[in-house]
Design an enzyme around this catalytic site. Sequence first.
Site, PDB file in Angstrom:
ATOM      1  N   CYS A 186       0.821  -1.211   0.000  1.00 12.63           N
ATOM      2  CA  CYS A 186       0.000   0.000   0.000  1.00 12.63           C
ATOM      3  C   CYS A 186       0.862   1.272   0.000  1.00 12.63           C
ATOM      4  O   CYS A 186       1.530   1.543  -0.984  1.00 12.63           O
ATOM      5  CB  CYS A 186      -0.982  -0.033   1.162  1.00 12.63           C
ATOM      6  SG  CYS A 186      -2.410   1.059   0.904  1.00 12.63           S
TER       7      CYS A 186
ATOM      8  N   GLU B  40      -2.810  -9.198   3.200  1.00 12.73           N
ATOM      9  CA  GLU B  40      -3.208  -9.717   4.516  1.00 12.73           C
ATOM     10  C   GLU B  40      -4.710  -9.572   4.746  1.00 12.73           C
ATOM     11  O   GLU B  40      -5.264 -10.165   5.684  1.00 12.73           O
ATOM     12  CB  GLU B  40      -2.432  -8.992   5.621  1.00 12.73           C
ATOM     13  CG  GLU B  40      -3.017  -7.700   6.116  1.00 12.73           C
ATOM     14  CD  GLU B  40      -2.987  -6.547   5.125  1.00 12.73           C
ATOM     15  OE1 GLU B  40      -3.684  -5.546   5.353  1.00 12.73           O
ATOM     16  OE2 GLU B  40      -2.260  -6.651   4.103  1.00 12.73           O
TER      17      GLU B  40
ATOM     18  N   HIS C 248      -3.874  -5.023  -0.247  1.00  8.70           N
ATOM     19  CA  HIS C 248      -3.571  -5.613   1.055  1.00  8.70           C
ATOM     20  C   HIS C 248      -3.662  -7.137   1.001  1.00  8.70           C
ATOM     21  O   HIS C 248      -4.749  -7.699   1.144  1.00  8.70           O
ATOM     22  CB  HIS C 248      -4.538  -5.079   2.120  1.00  8.70           C
ATOM     23  CG  HIS C 248      -4.242  -3.683   2.560  1.00  8.70           C
ATOM     24  ND1 HIS C 248      -3.535  -3.398   3.708  1.00  8.70           N
ATOM     25  CD2 HIS C 248      -4.533  -2.491   1.990  1.00  8.70           C
ATOM     26  CE1 HIS C 248      -3.417  -2.083   3.829  1.00  8.70           C
ATOM     27  NE2 HIS C 248      -4.010  -1.516   2.795  1.00  8.70           N
TER      28      HIS C 248
END
EC number: 6.3.5.5
Length: 371
Positions: A259, A345, A343
């Site tokens: 990001c 995750e 992202h």
Amino acid sequence: MQQTPAKLVLENGSVYTGYAFGHIGETGGEVVFNTALTGYQEIVTDPSYAGQMVVMTYPLIGNYGVNQSDAESQKIWASALIVREMSNIHSNFAATGSLDQYLKEAKVMGLAGIDTRKLVREIRQKGAMRGVISAIDPDEKRLEEKALKIPEMTGLDLVKKVSTSQTYTIDCDDAEYHVVAYDYGIKQNILRMLQNAKCKVTVLNANTPIEEALKLDPDGIFLSNGPGDPFAVTYAIDNIKKLAEHNTQQKPVPLFGICLGHQLMSLAFGAKTYKLKFGHHGSNHPVKNLKSSSIEITSQNHGFAVAMESLPESLEMTHLNLYDQTVEGVRHKKLPCFSVQYHPEAAPGPHDSHYLFEQFTAMMDQAKENV
């Protein structure tokens, strides 16, 4: 339940009237929308939302409450949460309280009862705008003037606001790697994913000189997500430039950015960034892996992007957003450096891109073998 009237007034004079929940007062920020169906607690505690008021496009919010394990940081960073309907009842075995109370304790405002579809259409058509929510001042013209005084996101360094003030370490019982993570607004699930990848993680303040990071003898360096304009975070860009110089002259240290970290790495190698019209915020963005041609459904939260036409010869684009054809990932052609705009995750979101953490550990393994 008694409802307190409240208004959202945008910088262009648009007014949305509803009722306040959470903290009763006044707040302001850039108004953005998120298309995730769930994950409101993860969203408001994501440091990347510092300075922003988040509109949830899903119409019913708060129905499963909140709990400590879903928080992505130690506090709520969003300036406000805007919803169509706020559920007064939460049903979830893991819930420890209501969203309303959670916001109230954090002194963060919520606004409900407005036409969120109309608001989202306005943001899509006109772009993200500054706004003020007030339950104490009914004067719409005065609120519009307050909105216009809020600093614009372009040129704003919010990393200093969210980064850790102290270095800390997250141990891993079966650690095989030591990763130094620069905290530009790091999420807890990123740290969990690094732990799951058998990494001991030392987290540093965003302004820590790269020389101090290298003294810790890391196997890899991680650049986190975060809020604001990447071009304004000059100290981070300078750090990455110095790391690149180190990697060309000495034993290279693998670098992985997510990001804001992706944007900062790209800037350090000579690319340019720009502000998106209304950003990417949600858990359903399709991204194409240009090497494998596979499609990943990704979680995203960013208002700036790397300009494709500005990518230098040293960087190769690896991922492409299928919504608007923007850059979603790059890698360096010679150095062990790569990054993604989205992202992997998630939290909230899909798990299609977890392999990137394995790619990072494989890069660290290769660096060890080349010693």
